[in-house]
Write an enzyme that holds these catalytic residues in place. Sequence first.
Site, mmCIF file in Angstrom:
data_model
loop_
_atom_site.group_PDB
_atom_site.id
_atom_site.type_symbol
_atom_site.label_atom_id
_atom_site.label_comp_id
_atom_site.label_asym_id
_atom_site.label_seq_id
_atom_site.Cartn_x
_atom_site.Cartn_y
_atom_site.Cartn_z
ATOM 1 N N GLU A 186 -54.371 -14.993 91.031
ATOM 2 C CA GLU A 186 -53.296 -15.706 90.350
ATOM 3 C C GLU A 186 -51.965 -14.951 90.367
ATOM 4 O OE1 GLU A 186 -57.228 -17.050 88.652
ATOM 5 O OE2 GLU A 186 -56.284 -15.083 89.044
ATOM 6 N N ARG A 208 -55.896 -33.182 83.218
ATOM 7 C CA ARG A 208 -55.950 -32.510 84.520
ATOM 8 C C ARG A 208 -55.913 -33.516 85.666
ATOM 9 N NH1 ARG A 208 -60.845 -28.403 84.347
ATOM 10 N NH2 ARG A 208 -61.510 -29.250 82.347
ATOM 11 N N SER A 232 -60.492 -28.754 89.837
ATOM 12 C CA SER A 232 -60.226 -28.685 88.395
ATOM 13 C C SER A 232 -58.852 -29.219 88.030
ATOM 14 C CB SER A 232 -60.346 -27.236 87.918
ATOM 15 O OG SER A 232 -61.638 -26.730 88.157
ATOM 16 N N PHE A 281 -55.293 -17.676 82.837
ATOM 17 C CA PHE A 281 -55.007 -16.969 84.095
ATOM 18 C C PHE A 281 -53.598 -17.293 84.581
ATOM 19 C CE2 PHE A 281 -59.635 -18.345 84.449
ATOM 20 C CZ PHE A 281 -60.065 -17.338 83.620
#
Length: 325
Positions: free
Chosen positions: A65, A17, A44, A90
């Site tokens: 989303e 990430r 994140s 998501f």
Amino acid sequence: VEISDKEFKQWSRIGSRAAFGIAALELGATVDDLIILSGDTSTSAGLERFKKTYPEKFQDIGIAEQNMMGIAAGLASEGETVYTATFAPFQTMRCCEQIKVNLGYMNHKVCFVGLASGLVLGNLGYTHCCIEDLAVMRSIPNITVISPADCGETVKAALAAAEYESSVYIRLTGEAKNPAVYKTDYDFEIGKAITLREGEDITIIAGGTMVYKSLQAAEMLSESGLSVAVVNMHTIKPIDFTVIDRACETTKLLVTIEEHSVIGGLGSAVAEYKSTLVNAPPQLTIGIPDTYSKAGEYADLLQTYGLTTEQITENIASQYKILFS
């Protein structure tokens, strides 16, 4: 982009990430029409530095989303280079209709990044784990699917996606301390698998976190006299038929390993192509069975599903013995 040996080593400590955040900074410096949309995931997704450095190229859409993907498609239709980033279930499952209609059917190009896919968020249960995304995204026309092997490959995939012709889903797996598969720079091309190790008895084809474990398993199997090839199939769609052809011609057993359901992912993609070949060797598909378990820590879930290096090694050795002893 060239990556130094030092960067490969450093990035292995920060996780995929944060590595995506590094790629975003490079994109921000080189792509004038770039826009990155976040689903309340700037931290994140490793995008805090990007947000501060290029505020005009960043929009946080919030926990919405499906709206994010609609906005992304609209921006893409106006010629912008668009990336989106949120947690994998998501990004893919919740937005499936928007991805199908706007990206697949209408063919607007968006690069969308699924954070923390696989089992790494197991302590939050299967609302946050994502073991179905490869199967779902692979089934939608005009969507390319990539599962990088490590942090360096995450950067390479994110940068390559900007130049690619179609929408690209980048599936990020593993935790913060993500072992480096590559120690030095190498050529990365979407749709072209990389053979990391040659072998004559078995070919292991893996993606994501399982590439590193496959290399470890191959080394352990070699101690028992087996010659094992390892292929990093970073692009699940379009899959590299040439590498599969070669594996079928040169080895006696194909093994696919993935941190994903055994239904619809890498193993299925390889098997679908193998079914068109004459006298293809048998295949062992290692992954997550067709079930949802209880929530648990990442290491515990890997153990539950037989995805530790030792379990993978034992599984392959056992199958090879059954078939060829």
